[in-house]
Structures are given as C-alpha cells and as structure tokens.
Design a protein around this motif. Structure first.
Motif, PDB file in Angstrom:
ATOM      1  N   ALA A 169       0.833  -1.205   0.000  1.00  0.00           N
ATOM      2  CA  ALA A 169       0.000   0.000   0.000  1.00  0.00           C
ATOM      3  C   ALA A 169       0.870   1.258   0.000  1.00  0.00           C
ATOM      4  N   LEU A 170       1.922   1.255   0.810  1.00  0.00           N
ATOM      5  CA  LEU A 170       2.787   2.437   0.892  1.00  0.00           C
ATOM      6  C   LEU A 170       3.480   2.702  -0.451  1.00  0.00           C
ATOM      7  N   LEU A 171       3.922   1.637  -1.107  1.00  0.00           N
ATOM      8  CA  LEU A 171       4.603   1.833  -2.387  1.00  0.00           C
ATOM      9  C   LEU A 171       3.623   2.279  -3.471  1.00  0.00           C
ATOM     10  N   VAL A 172       2.373   1.840  -3.371  1.00  0.00           N
ATOM     11  CA  VAL A 172       1.360   2.333  -4.304  1.00  0.00           C
ATOM     12  C   VAL A 172       1.194   3.839  -4.108  1.00  0.00           C
ATOM     13  N   VAL A 173       1.150   4.274  -2.843  1.00  0.00           N
ATOM     14  CA  VAL A 173       1.027   5.708  -2.572  1.00  0.00           C
ATOM     15  C   VAL A 173       2.239   6.458  -3.137  1.00  0.00           C
ATOM     16  N   ALA A 174       3.442   5.885  -2.955  1.00  0.00           N
ATOM     17  CA  ALA A 174       4.652   6.533  -3.486  1.00  0.00           C
ATOM     18  C   ALA A 174       4.568   6.642  -5.007  1.00  0.00           C
TER      19      ALA A 174
END
Lengths: 144, 684
Positions: free
Chosen positions: B47-52
C-alpha cells in the motif's frame, strides 16, 4: 559407470561452448579505446593504422557536414576528458536518430594514416540515460 | 499528494525491515503471531509503495518541475499517456516501479497462502521483505530518490526523449519488470525450503506457475523491446547484442533452463542442487539486469564517474545474496541427493539436461561478451570489445541445438529410449525436415545456417503436429467425441503439457524469423519526385517505389516532414508508404519514422535517411524535394510477432488453473495466480 560416461558428455558440451566462445572472441574482438589512447597507440606503432578499432568520444560541436557521396557524413571527434585530443572522422550510412553534433558516439573502423577515422559503424550512447543538468533546466523556455 | 508519496516511501523502509525480521524470527521460533505480523507488513508495504508511485504520477500529471525526476522526463506538452508512464521512463522512477510490482506479487502470494503452505511462509515473507527493503534503501540513500527537489522551479521540463514516445517502449519496461519481479517468488520459496528443511519437490510444485508467469512476462518484454527497436531505431534490425538487451536475455535463458529442469526433479527426483543453483542464478540475473539497464555501468565505462554509489550497493546486495544462498545450499547438501541416476543418453532426462547445459552455455557466452571490455581492462589495461559477430557466432550453433531439442525433448522416452520409440516418433519428422531443407536449397536458398534452421523448424513442427493429432485421435476414439471437442478437451486435461507444446510452436516461428535475416535485401537511393527505386524480394517478386514528394507539418509536440511513396508489386499498384522525419524542439532531438508494409512473408521497410533542405520544404520550395531513402525487404520478420502471440497463448494455457483445482479452492497451490495471468492477457 553410467554416470561417469555422463560426465564425459557434460565436459564435452562445456568444451564445445568454451571453444565457440574462445574462437568467437579471437575472431571478433577489437580494441575499445578513447581518442587519447588511440592517438598514443598509432604514435607507438604505425601499423596500428590498419587495425580495426572501436573508439568512443564526443562529436565536436559545429564540425558536422555532409560529405560528397550519398549518406557520407563528416565530423570531428574529441576525447571526453581531454577535449584537445581530436581527429576528423567519416561515416557512410544512415545516422541514428539520436545523433547530434555534440553527442557521445562509439565509432568502429580504422584510423587511417591520413589522420581520418573511417567508421563503418556508428553508435550513439543510449538515449534513455539522457538527463539535463540543472543549468539547462533553468534556461529552458516554455515552447508554444 | 506527491509529498505524501515521499512520506510513504520513508515509512515503507522500517515496515519492510520489521516484516523481514518478524518473518525470520517467527519462522525460527515457530511463533505464529510474529509470522502474522510479518505477513500483514507485506500488504502495508505494498500500500505504501502504491502511494509513493501515485505521488510520482501525480507530480507528472500536475507538471511539478521542481522535482528533478519530473523535470528530466516530462514537459508541459507531453501526452497524458506518457506522463503516467513517466513513472518508469527513467532510472529513479523505474526503481520505485520495480519495488511496487514486487510488493504486488508478494502481497498476492501472502494472500493466496494465508491458510496453506504455512511451513514455507515465514521465510518467504522474510526474504521478500528483505528484497523490498533493499530497493527502498537504494531509493532513499543511493542518490536516486525520485522525490529529490531541484531547489527551484524550472519553467518547463526537458521533455521525454522522443525515442521513448512509442507505444512499445511504454509497455516494454513494465512487462520486463513484471518478469523480473515475479521471479522473486520462486527464489523466496526455494530459499525458504532450504531454511525450513522441507527440501522435497514441494517448493517447485508451489512455484511452478510463478516461474511460468515470470518467464511469460520476460519473453513478452523482450519481444516488445525488439518490436520497439524495429519500429523506432530505423535500421531494420531488432536485436543488436547491446549490453542492455543482453541483460534482459540472461535471466530469460536461465529461467528457461529452470522451467525445464524442474520437470526432471518432479518426475525423477534428480537435479535438486542444480535447481537450487538455477533459481539463485536466475534471481541474481534479474537483479543484475535491473542494475545494468539502469546504472549505465557497461555502456559508459569511459565515463564511469556517474553514480558509483548505486553500483556499490547493488554489488554488495548481490554478493550477500549469493554467499548466503550458497552457504544454505551447502548446509543442506546431504538432503539434496538425487533419487535416481541418468540411465541413457537417449532419454528425456538427458535431452532436458542437454537443453539446460546449452542454455547455461549461451548465458555464459552472452555474459562473457557483455562484460568482456571490463574483464580485458582488468587484465591488460586496455579495453577490448566484442560485437554482434561474436554473439552470433557463439549463439547460432547453440540456438540450433536448442531448436532441435525443442522437438526431441517432449517426445523421447523417459529413462531409456528404445529403437522403436525413436523410430516411431522421429522417422517422419526427420524426413519432413530434410525434405523442406532440400526443397529450399532447390529453389535457391544457399545460407547454411538458415537452411538448417528451416529444416529443424519443420522437424519440430511436424513432431508437435503429430503429437496433437495422435492425442486428439485417441481421445476422439475413446470418448466418442468430434475432432474439435476432442482437441479442446485434450488441451484442457493437461494444460501444462499441451500449453508447453504451443509455446514451442511460437519459439519455432521466432527462430525461423531469425533465419529469415539471412535473406534481407537493402539498398539506398537518392530520389527526386517521380523517381522510382526497385527492390527484389527473395521470394521472387519485386517492388517498385515511386517517390511522390515530401511535405512538412507542425504538430503540438514536434514538426514533421513526411515523404510519400507509392508502391507497385510486380507492376501492380498495392498502395503507398510514408516515412518521416520529426523534430522535437523541447528536446532538440530528431527521430525518423519508418514506413512499413507488412505481409505474411515479409516487410517492405522504408527509411527517410536524409532530406536535402528542411527549410526549403517548409517554404514549399519545389527545388528542395530531393531525399535519400533506404529501402529494405525483411523476410519473415513478422513471424517474431506472430510467434510471440502463439507463445503467449501457450503460456496462458499453461498458467490457467486446472479445472479440478478450481472446483476445490482449498487444495489450490501457491502458484495458482489467476489474477496475474489475467493481467498478462491484457498486456499481451
């Protein structure tokens, strides 16, 4: 035993590949030099003029012109680190899209005794790595 | 939004290290709570990398040129399509993209295995989080942070390199990256098997589909790259043995070897150490490929100073993975003993083993040629390079043996082939192969390698056709079905086998296309309007092109000069072709757009090499119409793309979950990944 015979097969395949690599290298290898190294080599041994080499340098800005023959191109190439080391070069063929008169190129061909490098292949350094310096970006204008 | 993306990248770092630690500790101590925490951390990192990634895309879409990365790969005029794909247009973004794809696969893998294969999962999660953590470290600390700001806001960006403004170039890197990252899953399972001590063939069964998925993406990624080179680089070729191309070929070669050698382990309990080594090697090569394509290590050796920190970090990572894995394999050597021995050279085991050796030999030769300048400089102080002749010389014979094995491997008997087995399976195909080669020789084809290729291709195709025919006929007789239903049921009952055969058909077509290059025709000519140029096809007919003139036009992003030619085939008009020259003012770069007329057997390919006077054309000066064109006839080149489509169909059949498994989802294996397979269908 069975497996012993098999290792012979293994080694056989290994040897064939090694042979192909070995002869492949010795038949197609060329020196890959900078203009400075190339100039030093021919000064040391004039016979080097007839040896095919690969040389990487940068096209000297403003030196590009079309030659007399169809698809003949003339320009000068200088060393990336020692800009004072330069020589004229010719190439016959279709230029890659990324060719400009200040691009880094890799030429393959012969450095003739007349001091002109005759390239039979010309590659430009990969375009996907092109990145502008902050100064260039600062000066870039919004084009319509 | 973009600031949030940067924030997410920083948060992902401790989370991935937490997950890695919890995975290993939880696995070691058998603590289910820690393992659960590790598994959840995978979804969080994803999820965090999708946000990035969304942060980066947002920066592109909203023209935030204060970011170094956006300023270098976009400008205001760029199409929205290319702004979105800006995420993977350059080194920095593509590293984020790599990480997000790996996180996606990791997340899917954790989800599919939430209730089964629990003995593997702690270490699988630990290893995947370790790889993700490494990429996040690179992004944050190796001078490649995509969120780095310039400190000022440029009025406009430098724009995207026009050569990359091509559909194929937009999908080529992501597909390749899907292939690279998907291979992390088999690697993680293999290492987990060693760590947990469950060293039987279970890990192979579980990751079979992941391996095939990875291979499928790698194959398509490579083919898309060839297509791009063919359309965009304008020299009529599609493969130049460039270090960047070689880097993507290397893991493909070893993954192909792995895909075959695991069958021997499953069927005969042999090659266990070999398979562990292959999975390690392939994984390292996917990392190496990512590193090489995005670090410029080889292509710019003379200007090496660019960014050595990222090179050092990558080398340290690959080195530690290598050492740790080898230690593990050695530690488990006693339980990796083969259960059987090879009994005969004339057996399927032997054919597969030869296939493996040859693929590894090819990988070694390609790697050697790619890094040869560095090696020679290390030893002699002078760089010595090898070019395409080296690669062709080594790989053509290797490729021909491989092609023959494509036919032999699937039908030769396990253990020991009898004379009868050989005669029954190979007599007709050998005759067909010889007949085709003789016929082509008779009609004037004289290139030795090409004739061997055409002969072998016919041999392999005949074998596969006969297999399909035998299977269909037997089924039709036993089940009392019609030919078509019998054929379809045959495939669906053993998707892996028949899917594999279909992949082989695709590969054969691609090899045939390679051989077609031996008969290419090219010439250049200077033309004034009304002039004609004729070129003879190796298939016997000829083309006459008549130059109609060149005109200029202005587009939003570039200026174009379009030369128009009408085409006659054997004197009959068959249409027209245009080839153009484009100038992109924002990048100060030009491109040539080739004109291609494709038929089943060949492409007529025209390049506008030069125009006499670009300003004169803009001013409509009739005296400025002279151009130089290069005209090529490229025989069989289209078969690469057709072969790619067939290969894709075969791979999808192999990837599809078997019917009985779908009915009982609880027994579904870890490799059953319907979702990525569907993604593949869309991208293919």
């Amino acid at each position: 035993m069975k497996n012993g015979r098999f290792y012979v097969g293994l080694v056989g395949v290994g040897l064939v590949v090694a042979y192909l690599v070995w002869t492949g290298v010795s038949d197609s290898m060329v020196y890959y030099l900078t203009p400075t190294e190339l100039v030093a080599k021919v000064a040391e041994d004039p016979a080097f003029h007839s040896v095919g080499v690969k040389v990487s340098g940068r096209v000297v800005s403003g030196t590009y012109s079309r030659g007399e023959r169809e698809l003949e191109h003339r320009f000068e190439v200088h060393d990336l680190e020692h800009a004072e080391v330069a020589f004229p070069a010719t190439y016959e063929g279709v230029l890659p899209d990324t060719f400009t008169d200040e691009i880094e190129v890799v030429l393959e061909g012969q450095f003739g005794e007349d001091g002109v490098f005759r390239a039979h292949t010309l590659l430009t350094k990969c375009g996907s790595r092109y990145e502008a310096s902050p100064e260039e970006l600062m000066g870039s204008e919004v084009s319509a | 939004m973009t600031a949030l993306g940067e924030f997410a990248l920083w948060i992902a770092l401790p989370v991935s290290f937490w997950g890695m630690t919890m995975g290993f500790v939880g696995g070691r101590q058998g603590r289910g709570d820690l393992v659960l925490s590790a598994e959840r951390s995978v979804h969080i990192v994803f999820a965090l990398l999708v946000v990035a990634s969304l942060g980066i895309i947002n920066a592109f879409l909203t023209d935030q040129f204060q970011y170094w990365y956006v300023a270098n790969y976009s400008n205001r005029q760029l199409d929205v399509f290319f702004k979105i794909s800006g995420l993977w247009a350059g080194q920095r973004g593509s590293l984020v993209f790599w990480a997000v794809l790996l996180a996606l696969f990791s997340s899917v893998c954790v989800f599919l295995n939430r209730r089964r294969n629990r003995e593997f999962m702690p270490y699988v999660v630990g290893i995947l989080q370790g790889i993700l953590g490494f990429f996040i470290v690179v992004l944050l600390f190796a001078d490649v942070n995509p969120f780095e700001q310039l400190g000022f806001v440029p009025p406009d960006g430098a724009g995207l390199n026009p050569q990359l403004q091509n559909y194929w170039m937009t999908i080529h890197p992501p597909v390749l990256y899907l292939g690279f990252t998907a291979f992390s899953i088999p690697f993680a399972f293999a290492m987990s098997a060693l760590l947990s001590g469950r060293t039987d063939s279970r890990w192979i069964v579980l990751t079979r589909r992941w391996t095939l998925l990875s291979w499928f993406f790698l194959s398509n990624g490579i083919i898309f790259g060839m297509r791009w080179a063919y359309e965009e680089l304008g020299w009529g070729g599609y493969w130049f043995w460039d270090p960047v191309e070689n880097a993507s070929l290397l893991p493909w070669l070893t993954a192909t070897a792995f895909l075959h050698s695991i069958m021997i382990q499953e069927n005969r309990g042999m090659l266990k150490i070999w398979n562990m080594s292959l999975v390690l090697l392939t994984f390292l090569l996917t990392i190496f490929a990512t590193f090489l394509t995005r670090s410029g290590l080889i292509e710019s050796v003379h200007t090496f100073a660019e960014n050595t920190r990222i090179a050092m970090i990558f080398l340290a990572f690959m080195g530690s993975i290598f050492v740790a894995s080898v230690v593990l394999i050695v530690y488990r050597l006693p339980v990796l003993k083969a259960e059987n021995q090879i009994q005969s050279f004339l057996s399927r085991e032997a054919a597969f083993l030869l296939n493996n050796l040859i693929l590894l030999g090819a990988a070694f030769a390609v790697l050697w040629g790619t890094i040869f300048p560095l090696i020679s400089e290390g030893f002699t102080g002078t760089q010595i390079a090898v070019g395409p002749p080296f690669f062709n010389r080594v790989n053509i014979p290797i490729g021909l043996v491989l092609l023959a094995l494509t036919g032999i491997g699937p039908v030769i008997a396990w253990r020991r082939a009898t004379r009868r087995n050989l005669k029954r399976n190979f007599a007709i195909p050998v005759l067909v192969g010889l007949a085709v080669a003789a016929f082509l020789f008779g009609v004037g084809a004289r290139d030795g390698y090409a004739l061997i290729t055409f002969g072998l291709s016919s041999f392999v195709l005949t074998i596969i056709l006969v297999e399909f025919w035998k299977g269909t006929r037997a089924r039709a007789r036993i089940e009392g079905e019609g030919v078509l239903p019998a054929f379809l049921h045959l495939i669906s009952r053993n998707r892996r086998r028949w899917g594999g055969y279909i992949v082989h058909v695709g590969v054969v077509l691609i090899f045939t296309a390679f051989a077609g290059r031996a008969f290419e025709v090219k010439l250049t000519d200077t033309l004034e309007p009304g002039d004609t140029v004729s070129v003879a096809s190796p298939f016997g007919h000829d083309y006459t092109l008549t130059y109609q003139g060149i005109s200029s036009a202005r587009e939003a992003n570039f200026d174009r000069w379009v030369a128009l030619m009408s085409v006659d085939r054997n004197g009959e008009p068959v249409g027209s072709l245009s080839t153009e020259f484009r100038w992109y003012p924002s990048r100060q770069m030009s491109t040539k757009e080739v004109g291609v007329r494709s038929t089943l057997l060949e492409d007529l390919y025209v390049i506008l090499a030069e125009a006499e006077d670009f300003e004169g054309i803009v001013a409509n000066d009739p005296g400025a119409q002279r151009i130089i064109v290069e005209v090529q006839v490229n025989p069989l080149v289209g078969w690469i793309w057709y072969g790619g489509v067939i290969l894709t169909i075969g791979a999808l059949i192999g990837l599809w979950p078997a019917a009985e498994v779908r009915k009982r989802p609880t027994s579904q294996s870890a490799g059953d990944s319907e979702k990525p397979a569907a993604v593949g269908a869309v991208s293919a």
